[in-house]
Design an enzyme around this catalytic site. Structure first.
Site: not given
Length: 153
Positions: A91-93
């Site tokens: 996840i790119c968060l």
């Protein structure tokens, strides 16, 4: 020891009440937990789907962010399609990034953020370069230096 103490308090709170669509599947130790999330609105991309999150905690939690990824299981057979979720579950968060993490966050707030991220999604797609990223990446999620859209240099 501080991580176990904090996680014990979080688990106790979550056992008493969890937000709708979020459930603890497994929290047998203070290293790995599994949480299921479901998008509650009528988002056509995720209608009637449940997704599983794997939380991996270091001994330095909550000072250090947990490593959170989507995983595939027999009951949750898909990684959600989203422009910030790679097909391998990474996840790119910014919330999960070393720079964006704050010890104020917890398992519940992360799950709610991801649930909200899915709720607001209107694009049935993967991040640009997904196939190449998944094939070439050898780093653990916490060691990846993502570049976020709102970063200014």
């Amino acid at each position: 020891m501080a991580a176990a103490r904090r996680l014990g308090k979080e688990l106790q709170k979550m056992q008493n009440h969890m937000p709708d669509g979020i459930s603890v599947v497994s929290a047998d130790n203070f290293e790995i937990w599994f949480i299921d999330i479901k998008v509650l609105d009528d988002n056509p991309i995720y209608r009637d789907q449940t997704f599983r999150l794997k939380f991996h905690f270091s001994p330095h939690y909550p000072i250090e962010a947990p490593e959170v990824t989507f995983v595939i299981t027999p009951t949750t057979p898909k990684i959600p399609m989203h422009p910030h979720i790679y097909s391998n579950g990474i996840i790119c968060l910014d919330l999960l990034d070393r720079q964006g993490w704050s010890p104020v966050h917890n398992v519940e707030s992360i799950a709610m953020s991801l649930q909200s991220m899915l709720t607001g999604n209107e694009k049935d797609e993967r991040p640009p370069g997904d196939e190449d990223f998944c094939r070439r990446n050898t780093l653990r999620p916490r060691d990846i230096n993502f570049s976020f859209h709102d970063n200014t240099v």
